[in-house]
Scaffold this active site. Sequence first.
Site, short mmCIF file in Angstrom:
data_model
loop_
_atom_site.label_atom_id
_atom_site.label_comp_id
_atom_site.label_asym_id
_atom_site.label_seq_id
_atom_site.Cartn_x
_atom_site.Cartn_y
_atom_site.Cartn_z
N GLY A 7 0.83 -1.19 0.00
CA GLY A 7 0.00 0.00 0.00
C GLY A 7 0.86 1.24 0.00
O GLY A 7 2.10 1.17 0.08
N ASN A 8 0.23 2.39 -0.06
CA ASN A 8 0.98 3.64 -0.07
C ASN A 8 1.67 3.92 1.26
O ASN A 8 2.69 4.59 1.29
CB ASN A 8 0.05 4.81 -0.42
CG ASN A 8 -0.32 4.80 -1.88
OD1 ASN A 8 0.55 4.79 -2.74
ND2 ASN A 8 -1.60 4.77 -2.16
N GLY A 105 -7.96 -0.56 -8.57
CA GLY A 105 -6.61 -0.96 -8.18
C GLY A 105 -6.55 -2.41 -7.74
O GLY A 105 -7.57 -3.02 -7.41
N ASP A 107 -5.54 -3.61 -5.04
CA ASP A 107 -5.99 -3.78 -3.66
C ASP A 107 -7.49 -4.04 -3.61
O ASP A 107 -7.96 -4.93 -2.89
CB ASP A 107 -5.63 -2.56 -2.81
CG ASP A 107 -6.11 -1.23 -3.39
OD1 ASP A 107 -6.42 -1.15 -4.60
OD2 ASP A 107 -6.16 -0.24 -2.62
N THR A 130 -4.50 4.35 3.44
CA THR A 130 -4.16 5.72 3.09
C THR A 130 -5.40 6.38 2.50
O THR A 130 -5.70 7.54 2.76
CB THR A 130 -3.00 5.76 2.09
OG1 THR A 130 -1.91 5.03 2.64
CG2 THR A 130 -2.56 7.18 1.81
#
Length: 164
Positions: A7-8, A105, A107, A130
């Site tokens: 993840g970010n 995305g 995710d 995020t």
Amino acid sequence: MIVIDIGNTNIVIGFYTKNKLNKIIRLKTEKKIKIAQKEINKFFKSNKKFINNLKDKIFILSSVVPSLNVIFKNIFQKNKFKFYVINSKKIPFRDNINYDLTQIGSDRIANYAYVYSRKIKNCIIVDFGTATTFDVIKSNQYSGGLIFPGINLSMDTLLKNAEL
């Protein structure tokens, strides 16, 4: 099997044996490639015994930071893992997604894959990261969703812009 969510903000690594989650490791996402590579190699060395004892040498990656994908892929392929990356081009349940696949995305695809595999017909998937995402599943079909700033980002913005 090892599953990784890049993840970010965080990288979450899950170790599965016999369909049971045995270990979770969380790392900060470092987007500077040299630092990230050093941290990932350090992670692999410190968990090498556990990794080498896994029966299923499968590695599944969901990532919203594509620049880090090749680092993980190289490390795990050197250690004889089969490598799979979740993306909209290679999903077996494409026909169950009533949405523009270029707008989803990996995710969110991974979240839907779990719901799909469990044959959950109707639900809303909420993912706090995020960004906070809401994805709607109706009659086992992905119908779309919404993305909002995550809790920390929202709080930071509120504190930055509120009158004190």
